[in-house]
Design an enzyme around this catalytic site. Structure first.
Site, mmCIF file in Angstrom:
data_model
loop_
_atom_site.group_PDB
_atom_site.id
_atom_site.type_symbol
_atom_site.label_atom_id
_atom_site.label_comp_id
_atom_site.label_asym_id
_atom_site.label_seq_id
_atom_site.Cartn_x
_atom_site.Cartn_y
_atom_site.Cartn_z
ATOM 1 N N LYS A 173 0.851 -1.193 0.000
ATOM 2 C CA LYS A 173 0.000 0.000 0.000
ATOM 3 C C LYS A 173 0.885 1.240 0.000
ATOM 4 C CE LYS A 173 -2.091 2.457 3.188
ATOM 5 N NZ LYS A 173 -2.063 3.751 2.497
ATOM 6 N N GLU A 248 10.655 1.802 9.878
ATOM 7 C CA GLU A 248 11.501 2.979 9.591
ATOM 8 C C GLU A 248 10.667 4.206 9.894
ATOM 9 O OE1 GLU A 248 14.579 2.790 8.812
ATOM 10 O OE2 GLU A 248 14.680 0.641 8.417
ATOM 11 N N CYS A 282 12.984 12.276 5.782
ATOM 12 C CA CYS A 282 13.172 11.847 7.173
ATOM 13 C C CYS A 282 14.593 12.116 7.639
ATOM 14 C CB CYS A 282 12.830 10.368 7.310
ATOM 15 S SG CYS A 282 13.764 9.363 6.145
ATOM 16 N N GLU A 384 9.111 16.141 15.589
ATOM 17 C CA GLU A 384 9.373 16.177 14.155
ATOM 18 C C GLU A 384 8.368 17.120 13.473
ATOM 19 O OE1 GLU A 384 8.332 12.737 11.709
ATOM 20 O OE2 GLU A 384 10.283 12.873 10.734
#
Ligand code: NAD
Length: 483
Positions: A173, A248, A282, A384
């Site tokens: 997906k 991750e 990231c 973040e």
């Protein structure tokens, strides 16, 4: 409007529920495609197709798998322009970035793992004159691959290429925010001769389609890249079912600048590590820590160059900063700039939405933003943001720099600028991160282990690590003599 469909058992199919939602072009702020709103029925169908294809695919010789995956890589290269434009329109990233980084990396992923599987070997352990053990590495069966929106085809293929190379069949997906290039990949896979059912793509929302993949009892492993909260949710579902998991996750990476660095190289690389892909990588260095003696000079030069970055619609060849991926994400980033102000930060440049003219007036453009005056423990420096927003802080000593660098919940990557070799090694050893770049950033060798520590994830991708993840080791012990 374009139409995206699920790809199951080698054919393009409508979602079982018959409903779709909008894919928005962030450069214009307008819907331009329909995405299947798939549910557990679609996932069940995809898993069934993948199960059916598994004996055939896992039974093919590695030469056969190599040949088909290498052919996919070639076809990605041949369709570079179409894929790059589709990626740029779907994500908002400058076309030249998609052309130079995203799509070439997608073909590199396939080519790399097509070749890696030819070199992949397992261990044997000899017990004197008694026995020999050897490790069989067998594919797992049906595996689930779930990827994010920031590097859509790049990260999607980073998972499915090793999964397929190792002999698994896949239910995948892509992000519901950027599904277009994964959809286009289906045609390429067919043309390359990938057998039906080996790769199945089910589109839809994370909480619905994604969770259905994670929950399905016949999906033996989940390879996930995305946010830390989502990773925790996935782990909470998959762990009690004893699935293999590779996660991750997010980052809040330090970019540490010592006064003895090669200043010009540092500055130009820092521009990229701060704002490439609108800061939505990231691995971006969102906390810039600068040694006190060069702080003012760095601040002046960095602000000047940042303010000069050209914000333009992504298909404009001059665009250096395109649109961020969605309106919701733009609002989230702006809310962090507001939070930074409330926490006492000073916005040195940027900090606002940019309205472009004409057809792009409703696009999601943000000015690249630099903030100073915040301490390390405030939320702006701990959470973040994942946009074109960085903070700058000064440090006096190496110890202080390390303490600041290591003091977030995350540990994905760190960048270090120094010409002092001893310091470089010493500091690299003490940084709590899965990846340390010294005097460079995002320099990638696909053989190296890739991943984070702490809240940045569990497990490693890349090279043989990925092939190990997508196989189950089985020890076979053969006795042939007495002690
Ligand atoms: P996200 O976690 O919202 O979504 C990622 C994927 O997971 C999407 O496909 C989404 O549909 C799916 N998903 C969401 N909820 C799910 C659930 N409950 N069950 C199963 N699947 C679910 O992340 P995002 O906003 O797409 O991406 C941004 C994040 O990804 C950032 O935190 C960034 O740091 C991280 N990221 C990490 C890496 C890395 O290699 N460590 C690389 C790129 C991005």
């Amino acid at each position: 409007m374009k139409q995206i469909l699920n790809f199951i058992g080698g054919t393009w199919v409508e979602p079982a529920g018959g409903t779709y939602f909008d894919d928005v072009n962030p450069a214009k702020g307008q819907p331009y495609a329909h995405i299947p709103d798939s549910d557990n029925r679609d996932v069940a169908q995809a898993v069934e197709a993948a199960q059916g294809a598994f004996p055939g695919w896992s039974g093919r010789s590695i030469h056969d798998r190599h040949r088909i995956l290498a052919r996919i890589a070639d076809l990605i290269d041949q369709n570079l322009e179409e894929l790059a434009e589709a990626e740029s329109v779907d994500n908002g990233k400058p076309l030249k970035l998609a052309r130079k980084i995203d799509i070439p990396r997608a073909s590199a992923n396939f080519r790399f793992f097509a070749t890696a599987v030819m070199q992949f070997a397992s261990e044997s352990h000899h017990m004197g004159n008694v026995a020999i053990n050897y490790t069989l590495r067998q594919p797992l069966g049906v595996v689930g691959c779930i990827s994010p929106w920031n590097l859509p085809l790049y990260l999607f293929t980073w998972k499915i290429a090793p999964a397929l190379a190792a002999g698994n069949t896949v239910v995948a997906k892509p992000s519901e925010i950027t599904p277009m290039t994964a959809h286009l990949l289906t045609g390429i896979c067919q043309e390359a001769g990938l057998p039906d059912g080996v790769l199945n793509i089910v589109h839809g929302y994370g909480h619905k389609t994604g969770e259905a993949i994670v929950e399905h009892p016949e999906v033996k492993a989940i390879s996930f890249t995305g946010g830390t909260k989502t990773g925790a949710r996935i782990a909470s579902i998959a762990a009690p079912k004893f699935k293999k998991l590779s996660l991750e996750l997010g980052g809040k990476n330090p970019n540490i600048v010592f006064a003895d660095c090669d200043y010009d190289t540092m500055l130009s690389t820092t521009m990229r590590s701060s704002f490439a892909n609108q800061g939505q990588i990231c691995l971006c260095g969102s906390r810039i820590l600068v040694e006190e003696s060069i702080y003012e000079k760095f601040k002046h030069d960095f602000v000047e160059r940042t303010a000069a970055l050209r914000i333009a619609q992504p298909l404009d060849p001059q665009s250096q900063i395109g649109a961020v991926v969605s309106e919701a994400h733009m609002e989230k980033i702006l809310s962090y700039v507001q939070l930074a102000r409330e926490e006492g930060g000073r916005v040195l440049t940027g900090g606002k939405r940019r309205i472009l003219e004409g057809a792009h007036a409703h696009g999601f453009y943000l000015e690249p933003t630099i903030i100073e005056g915040l301490d390390q423990q405030c939320r702006t420096n701990q959470e973040e943001i994942f946009g074109p927003v960085v903070t700058i802080q000064s440090f006096k000593t190496e110890e202080e720099a390390l303490k600041m660098a290591n003091s977030t919940p995350y540990g994905l990557s760190a960048t270090l600028w120094t010409e002092n070799l001893t310091r470089a090694h010493r500091t690299a050893e003490q940084l709590k991160a899965g990846i340390v770049w010294i005097n460079c950033w995002l320099l990638r060798d696909l053989r190296t282990p890739f991943g984070g520590v702490k809240a940045s994830g569990v497990g490693r991708e890349g090279g043989f690590e990925a092939l190990r993840f997508f196989t189950e080791p089985k020890n076979v012990c053969i006795k042939y003599g007495d002690a």
